[in-house]
Design a protein around this motif. Structure first.
Motif, short mmCIF file in Angstrom:
data_model
loop_
_atom_site.label_atom_id
_atom_site.label_comp_id
_atom_site.label_asym_id
_atom_site.label_seq_id
_atom_site.Cartn_x
_atom_site.Cartn_y
_atom_site.Cartn_z
N ASP A 131 0.82 -1.22 0.00
CA ASP A 131 0.00 0.00 0.00
C ASP A 131 0.85 1.26 0.00
O ASP A 131 0.54 2.25 0.67
CB ASP A 131 -0.95 0.01 1.20
N GLY A 132 1.97 1.20 -0.75
CA GLY A 132 2.81 2.38 -0.92
C GLY A 132 3.87 2.59 0.13
O GLY A 132 4.63 3.57 0.06
N TRP A 133 3.97 1.68 1.12
CA TRP A 133 4.94 1.85 2.20
C TRP A 133 5.89 0.66 2.25
O TRP A 133 5.48 -0.47 2.01
CB TRP A 133 4.23 2.01 3.54
N CYS A 134 7.15 0.93 2.59
CA CYS A 134 8.20 -0.08 2.54
C CYS A 134 8.72 -0.43 3.92
O CYS A 134 8.79 0.43 4.82
CB CYS A 134 9.37 0.45 1.69
N ALA A 135 9.10 -1.69 4.11
CA ALA A 135 9.84 -2.14 5.28
C ALA A 135 10.98 -3.03 4.80
O ALA A 135 10.86 -3.70 3.77
CB ALA A 135 8.94 -2.90 6.24
N ASP A 136 12.07 -3.07 5.57
CA ASP A 136 13.32 -3.69 5.12
C ASP A 136 13.98 -4.39 6.32
O ASP A 136 14.07 -3.80 7.40
CB ASP A 136 14.22 -2.58 4.57
N ALA A 137 14.42 -5.64 6.14
CA ALA A 137 15.09 -6.36 7.22
C ALA A 137 16.00 -7.43 6.63
O ALA A 137 15.87 -7.80 5.46
CB ALA A 137 14.07 -7.00 8.18
N ALA A 138 16.90 -7.95 7.45
CA ALA A 138 17.80 -9.02 7.04
C ALA A 138 18.10 -9.91 8.23
O ALA A 138 18.13 -9.45 9.38
CB ALA A 138 19.11 -8.45 6.48
N ILE A 139 18.34 -11.19 7.93
CA ILE A 139 18.69 -12.16 8.96
C ILE A 139 19.90 -12.97 8.51
O ILE A 139 20.14 -13.13 7.31
CB ILE A 139 17.52 -13.13 9.27
N GLY A 140 20.64 -13.48 9.49
CA GLY A 140 21.73 -14.40 9.21
C GLY A 140 21.39 -15.78 9.75
O GLY A 140 20.80 -15.89 10.82
N THR A 141 21.75 -16.80 9.00
CA THR A 141 21.49 -18.17 9.43
C THR A 141 22.58 -19.08 8.87
O THR A 141 23.33 -18.69 7.97
CB THR A 141 20.09 -18.63 8.95
N VAL A 142 22.66 -20.28 9.41
CA VAL A 142 23.60 -21.28 8.90
C VAL A 142 22.81 -22.44 8.32
O VAL A 142 21.82 -22.89 8.90
CB VAL A 142 24.55 -21.78 10.01
N VAL A 143 23.24 -22.91 7.16
CA VAL A 143 22.57 -24.01 6.45
C VAL A 143 23.08 -25.33 7.02
O VAL A 143 24.27 -25.62 6.96
CB VAL A 143 22.85 -23.93 4.94
N GLY A 144 22.17 -26.14 7.55
CA GLY A 144 22.59 -27.43 8.10
C GLY A 144 23.39 -27.27 9.38
O GLY A 144 23.14 -26.36 10.18
N GLU A 145 24.38 -28.14 9.56
CA GLU A 145 25.17 -28.12 10.78
C GLU A 145 26.07 -26.89 10.82
O GLU A 145 26.76 -26.58 9.85
CB GLU A 145 26.02 -29.38 10.88
N ALA A 146 26.04 -26.18 11.96
CA ALA A 146 26.72 -24.89 12.05
C ALA A 146 28.08 -25.00 12.71
O ALA A 146 28.26 -25.74 13.69
CB ALA A 146 25.85 -23.91 12.83
#
Length: 254
Positions: free
Chosen positions: A106-121
């Motif tokens: 509806d014309g408004w923006c939000a922005d985010a980011a995450i870090g993760t590890v795939v499988g065994e970390a």
């Protein structure tokens, strides 16, 4: 020009932020060895469409980029810090993955980011992610009326440096609203008591970008988008959109 948002406009950004949070959680859950980041991008596009929103990154073409951006998400793997376009390369177990997402609703923006590890970390990767999240939390806590931009930047940078990590040079956060990137620039390092005074209605994306080796250097891939660590060390990027309100910080992408 810095635009202060009304309470109703902040609510509208929060509605977009709820979609961002839900899509990031789904993409993170789907990331597994053998899955490609293009598959993750397809999942994100479908979920965004189902929510009645649009992916902000798709087709985004700032003046410094050679081509429009090709995906709905940025999927940066291992030594890629930010802006990694989706590809057909399968993820490997132990890959360090940052997923960055912005949507318009509806014309408004939000922005985010995450870090993760795939499988065994690898525990070192988990420590890096935890340090980035702690730096983000420190910055968010300063998003309150009367604080200065330098207070926020110092909280982010000093937290990351104290943990022994580097900070991606020349990059930081930004204002958010009708556009994904608005004034002001939000640095990840600064001097307390200096800079812009934060006022109610200011909406910011705060985004620490930590490098495991302690270096700050970077290089660009030939695609013109992907930013990698100069020394090949691993990195992570985390981000939230937050509003400065009379009652303190309101995280809009939680």
């Amino acid at each position: 020009m810095i635009e202060l948002k009304t309470p109703d406009e902040i609510d509208a950004i929060a509605a977009a932020g709820r979609i961002v949070a839900a899509v990031l959680a789904a993409v993170s859950d789907h990331a597994a060895p053998g899955v490609t980041t293009r598959e993750l991008d397809t999942l994100a596009r479908d979920l965004i469409a189902d929510a009645g929103a649009r992916p902000t990154f798709l087709g985004y073409h700032p003046d410094w980029a050679p081509t429009p951006y090709s995906g709905a998400i940025c999927a940066s793997v291992n030594d890629a810090v930010v802006h990694g376009p989706p590809t057909d390369a399968p993820l490997d177990g132990g890959d360090l993955l940052t997923v960055d997402l912005a949507v318009h609703l509806d014309g408004w923006c939000a922005d985010a980011a995450i870090g993760t590890v795939v499988g065994e970390a690898d525990p070192a990767d988990l420590q890096l992610i935890a340090a980035a999240e702690k730096a983000l939390e420190a910055g968010l806590a300063q998003a309150r009326p009367g604080a200065r931009m330098g207070d926020l930047a110092h909280a982010v940078g000093s937290t990351a440096r104290a943990a022994g990590y580097g900070m991606l040079a020349d990059h930081g956060g930004h204002g958010v609203g009708r556009s994904m990137h608005e004034a002001p620039f939000v640095p990840n390092e600064g001097r307390p008591g200096r800079g812009l005074t934060l006022r109610p209605g200011l909406v910011l994306a705060i985004e620490p970008m930590l490098i495991a080796s302690g270096s700050d250097g970077y290089r660009h891939d030939p695609d013109g988008w992907t930013v990698r660590t100069a020394d090949g060390s691993r990195a992570v990027h985390v981000e939230h959109t937050v509003a400065v309100t009379e009652n303190g910080p309101r995280v809009l992408t939680a």
